[in-house]
Design a protein around this motif. Sequence first.
Motif, PDB file in Angstrom:
ATOM      1  N   LEU A 128      -4.549  22.945   5.829  1.00 24.56           N
ATOM      2  CA  LEU A 128      -5.508  22.202   6.637  1.00 24.56           C
ATOM      3  C   LEU A 128      -6.264  23.188   7.513  1.00 24.56           C
ATOM      4  O   LEU A 128      -5.671  23.865   8.365  1.00 24.56           O
ATOM      5  N   LEU A 129      -7.593  23.273   7.305  1.00 22.71           N
ATOM      6  CA  LEU A 129      -8.397  24.207   8.088  1.00 22.71           C
ATOM      7  C   LEU A 129      -8.743  23.644   9.454  1.00 22.71           C
ATOM      8  O   LEU A 129      -8.613  24.322  10.472  1.00 22.71           O
ATOM      9  N   VAL A 130      -9.254  22.400   9.469  1.00 21.72           N
ATOM     10  CA  VAL A 130      -9.773  21.847  10.709  1.00 21.72           C
ATOM     11  C   VAL A 130      -9.897  20.332  10.586  1.00 21.72           C
ATOM     12  O   VAL A 130     -10.054  19.799   9.483  1.00 21.72           O
ATOM     13  N   THR A 131      -9.787  19.638  11.719  1.00 24.62           N
ATOM     14  CA  THR A 131     -10.131  18.213  11.813  1.00 24.62           C
ATOM     15  C   THR A 131     -11.201  18.074  12.881  1.00 24.62           C
ATOM     16  O   THR A 131     -11.033  18.579  13.997  1.00 24.62           O
ATOM     17  N   LYS A 132     -12.321  17.420  12.518  1.00 27.92           N
ATOM     18  CA  LYS A 132     -13.465  17.330  13.428  1.00 27.92           C
ATOM     19  C   LYS A 132     -13.995  15.908  13.474  1.00 27.92           C
ATOM     20  O   LYS A 132     -13.848  15.144  12.504  1.00 27.92           O
ATOM     21  N   ASN A 133     -14.636  15.567  14.590  1.00 25.58           N
ATOM     22  CA  ASN A 133     -15.412  14.344  14.645  1.00 25.58           C
ATOM     23  C   ASN A 133     -16.661  14.545  13.795  1.00 25.58           C
ATOM     24  O   ASN A 133     -17.334  15.582  13.895  1.00 25.58           O
ATOM     25  N   VAL A 134     -16.974  13.568  12.946  1.00 25.31           N
ATOM     26  CA  VAL A 134     -18.137  13.698  12.058  1.00 25.31           C
ATOM     27  C   VAL A 134     -19.422  13.847  12.865  1.00 25.31           C
ATOM     28  O   VAL A 134     -20.348  14.566  12.462  1.00 25.31           O
ATOM     29  N   SER A 135     -19.487  13.211  14.009  1.00 25.24           N
ATOM     30  CA  SER A 135     -20.690  13.297  14.846  1.00 25.24           C
ATOM     31  C   SER A 135     -20.939  14.696  15.382  1.00 25.24           C
ATOM     32  O   SER A 135     -22.037  15.013  15.855  1.00 25.24           O
ATOM     33  N   GLU A 136     -19.940  15.573  15.290  1.00 22.21           N
ATOM     34  CA  GLU A 136     -20.057  16.927  15.831  1.00 22.21           C
ATOM     35  C   GLU A 136     -20.208  17.988  14.750  1.00 22.21           C
ATOM     36  O   GLU A 136     -20.054  19.180  15.013  1.00 22.21           O
ATOM     37  N   THR A 137     -20.504  17.559  13.513  1.00 24.31           N
ATOM     38  CA  THR A 137     -20.676  18.522  12.422  1.00 24.31           C
ATOM     39  C   THR A 137     -21.837  18.095  11.543  1.00 24.31           C
ATOM     40  O   THR A 137     -22.542  17.131  11.833  1.00 24.31           O
ATOM     41  N   ASN A 138     -22.089  18.825  10.436  1.00 21.25           N
ATOM     42  CA  ASN A 138     -23.184  18.503   9.520  1.00 21.25           C
ATOM     43  C   ASN A 138     -22.805  18.926   8.108  1.00 21.25           C
ATOM     44  O   ASN A 138     -21.761  19.568   7.887  1.00 21.25           O
ATOM     45  N   LYS A 139     -23.647  18.559   7.134  1.00 19.41           N
ATOM     46  CA  LYS A 139     -23.358  18.835   5.730  1.00 19.41           C
ATOM     47  C   LYS A 139     -23.195  20.322   5.461  1.00 19.41           C
ATOM     48  O   LYS A 139     -22.307  20.742   4.711  1.00 19.41           O
ATOM     49  N   GLU A 140     -24.055  21.130   6.056  1.00 24.14           N
ATOM     50  CA  GLU A 140     -24.016  22.572   5.794  1.00 24.14           C
ATOM     51  C   GLU A 140     -22.703  23.186   6.266  1.00 24.14           C
ATOM     52  O   GLU A 140     -22.080  23.992   5.564  1.00 24.14           O
ATOM     53  N   ASP A 196       2.337  23.120   4.919  1.00 22.59           N
ATOM     54  CA  ASP A 196       2.507  22.834   6.347  1.00 22.59           C
ATOM     55  C   ASP A 196       1.307  22.064   6.923  1.00 22.59           C
ATOM     56  O   ASP A 196       0.681  22.484   7.894  1.00 22.59           O
ATOM     57  N   ILE A 197       0.996  20.915   6.312  1.00 22.91           N
ATOM     58  CA  ILE A 197      -0.156  20.106   6.729  1.00 22.91           C
ATOM     59  C   ILE A 197       0.286  19.013   7.706  1.00 22.91           C
ATOM     60  O   ILE A 197       1.255  18.297   7.454  1.00 22.91           O
ATOM     61  N   THR A 198      -0.454  18.912   8.799  1.00 22.01           N
ATOM     62  CA  THR A 198      -0.270  17.813   9.738  1.00 22.01           C
ATOM     63  C   THR A 198      -1.568  17.013   9.805  1.00 22.01           C
ATOM     64  O   THR A 198      -2.620  17.556  10.167  1.00 22.01           O
ATOM     65  N   LEU A 199      -1.495  15.741   9.431  1.00 22.32           N
ATOM     66  CA  LEU A 199      -2.670  14.872   9.378  1.00 22.32           C
ATOM     67  C   LEU A 199      -2.337  13.556  10.053  1.00 22.32           C
ATOM     68  O   LEU A 199      -1.291  12.963   9.790  1.00 22.32           O
ATOM     69  N   ARG A 200      -3.247  13.095  10.931  1.00 23.00           N
ATOM     70  CA  ARG A 200      -3.005  11.849  11.658  1.00 23.00           C
ATOM     71  C   ARG A 200      -4.184  10.900  11.473  1.00 23.00           C
ATOM     72  O   ARG A 200      -5.334  11.305  11.589  1.00 23.00           O
ATOM     73  N   LEU A 201      -3.840   9.640  11.212  1.00 24.51           N
ATOM     74  CA  LEU A 201      -4.844   8.589  11.033  1.00 24.51           C
ATOM     75  C   LEU A 201      -4.779   7.632  12.210  1.00 24.51           C
ATOM     76  O   LEU A 201      -3.722   7.054  12.504  1.00 24.51           O
ATOM     77  N   LYS A 202      -5.918   7.433  12.888  1.00 20.63           N
ATOM     78  CA  LYS A 202      -5.970   6.527  14.032  1.00 20.63           C
ATOM     79  C   LYS A 202      -6.143   5.083  13.576  1.00 20.63           C
ATOM     80  O   LYS A 202      -6.665   4.813  12.500  1.00 20.63           O
ATOM     81  N   GLN A 203      -5.707   4.177  14.424  1.00 17.35           N
ATOM     82  CA  GLN A 203      -5.924   2.756  14.180  1.00 17.35           C
ATOM     83  C   GLN A 203      -7.424   2.456  14.142  1.00 17.35           C
ATOM     84  O   GLN A 203      -8.169   2.834  15.037  1.00 17.35           O
ATOM     85  N   GLY A 204      -7.879   1.819  13.053  1.00 13.45           N
ATOM     86  CA  GLY A 204      -9.262   1.368  12.982  1.00 13.45           C
ATOM     87  C   GLY A 204     -10.291   2.450  12.731  1.00 13.45           C
ATOM     88  O   GLY A 204     -11.463   2.278  13.088  1.00 13.45           O
ATOM     89  N   GLU A 205      -9.890   3.548  12.104  1.00 15.92           N
ATOM     90  CA  GLU A 205     -10.868   4.602  11.803  1.00 15.92           C
ATOM     91  C   GLU A 205     -10.978   4.821  10.296  1.00 15.92           C
ATOM     92  O   GLU A 205     -10.090   4.469   9.520  1.00 15.92           O
TER      93      GLU A 205
END
Length: 521
Positions: A222-234, A25-34
């Motif tokens: 699918l656990l989560v979708t996040k903006n990369v700028s709002e997360t880190n490697k850890e 039951d995965i829902t994944l969306r790809l934006k234009q130009g990302e």
Amino acid sequence: MDDNKYVIEMEHISKSFPGIKANDDITLRLKQGEIHALLGENGAGKSTLMSILFGLYQPDEGQIKINGEVKEIKNPNDANKYGIGMVHQHFKLVDVFTPLENIILGVEPVKYKFLLTKKEAREKVLALSEKYKLHIDLDSKVEDLTVGMQQKTEILKMLYRDNNILIFDEPTAVLTPQEIDELLIVMKELVKEGKSILFITHKLDEITKVADRVSVLRKGKLLVTKNVSETNKEELSRLMVGRDVSFTTVKKDITPGKTILKVRNLVMQNKIHKSLNKVNGVSFDVKEGEIVCIAGVDGNGQSELIYGITGINKIKSGNVFLNDVEITNLSIFKRNNLGMSHIPEDRQKHGLVLDFPLSYNLVLENYWMPDYTKWKFILDEKKIRKHSDNLIEKYDIRSSEGSKTIVRSMSGGNQQKAIVGREIDRNPNLLIAVQPTRGLDVGAIEYIHNEIVKVRDNHHAVLLVSYELDEVMNLADRILVMFNGKIVGEFKPKEVTIQELGLYMAGAKQNYDFKEVTVNE
């Protein structure tokens, strides 16, 4: 990037195989130009999800929208028709064809409906390779190319088709650090040109460098979708494997003992250009209780060096000794019996029998021993299964049907874990590991690094070939840099920087104080 427009919407996708639900039951969306990164453990369902988008699999449930319209993608030709291209983790190349023939395969330019014309295609491919710095020999056979060159062929094959939605499945797994940096720049350029990218990787640094958003999968969900700028490697590593991960391997000090491997004046022929040598008179030792790493840019003779030491290819001249026994002309079988284990560069070509079950692959080198036979000539299936089950549990090798799983159906990372587990479990005097963590998630990398260090701590010898400089600095006791078929320097990790290593790898510097071991030593 248009925040309001989705070019791809995969809604409520589910896919099951015998014994496992790969996508749930995965829902994944790809934006234009990302650039949208897809992250997860080995076997989390990333490649399956992208294979559904590319038409290699059909979903059991769910639908796919392209630019807001529901579409049915029955096969890769449909995907290409809708502007979707894919660089596969395991290359979809014809070994006996040239790179050019592979790139145009299926979209061959013809004149008069039947006459193949390669001139315009060659010009287009050369222009693409120049523009994106993906330089390859278009006229060699693919089977003679390094895995790095094969990866570049795959990328050019996708770019040649002018697709707008690009799927990169582990595209950097076999590339050198310099090539990775160049590819990440290419991906940014492609997005500037209006393309959208789905990017599967286990390398967290790559995600933080180029991705706009990241989706994390674990065990098919699918656990989560996040903006990369709002997360880190850890945080990403914790989401991916469900625990904190250490990025540094702890090694105790140990004094190297007797010499296990001796290589003397080794010369290996260039497979493509027979009059040239790929390895030019290389000599070195590896002692028990140490990890010696060969570092260098791909194509400088590392692969051929290992092929000669392990017996995959014939040595042109020179000598190789294992535990003071000359093995220069011995078979791979005899080298294995003398205590050599080999984690190969190309796991599918040299590491596995893809249409055998996992249980058989885990005893490939010792199936004939009393531990796995009865009456000396009949395989004991129960003993083999028990051994296989133990390794599956120890190395967390994930597959749909456990020991019965046909290896071809397993994810690349789990194929790699199977080889690593098999080779280390043999308790070798000499472990030769080439790109041992290729395609593995951070949790598996942490575990495999610790296992390699255990081999060294048990007073065995390790010869490591890696293009990951962080891995080199993390694991090696000694580093030998290879350039243009020769060893041009020897270092200890604490006495050299990554930047300085890079200069030696590029041939900008050579250590003239370094003297290779001579044949008389």
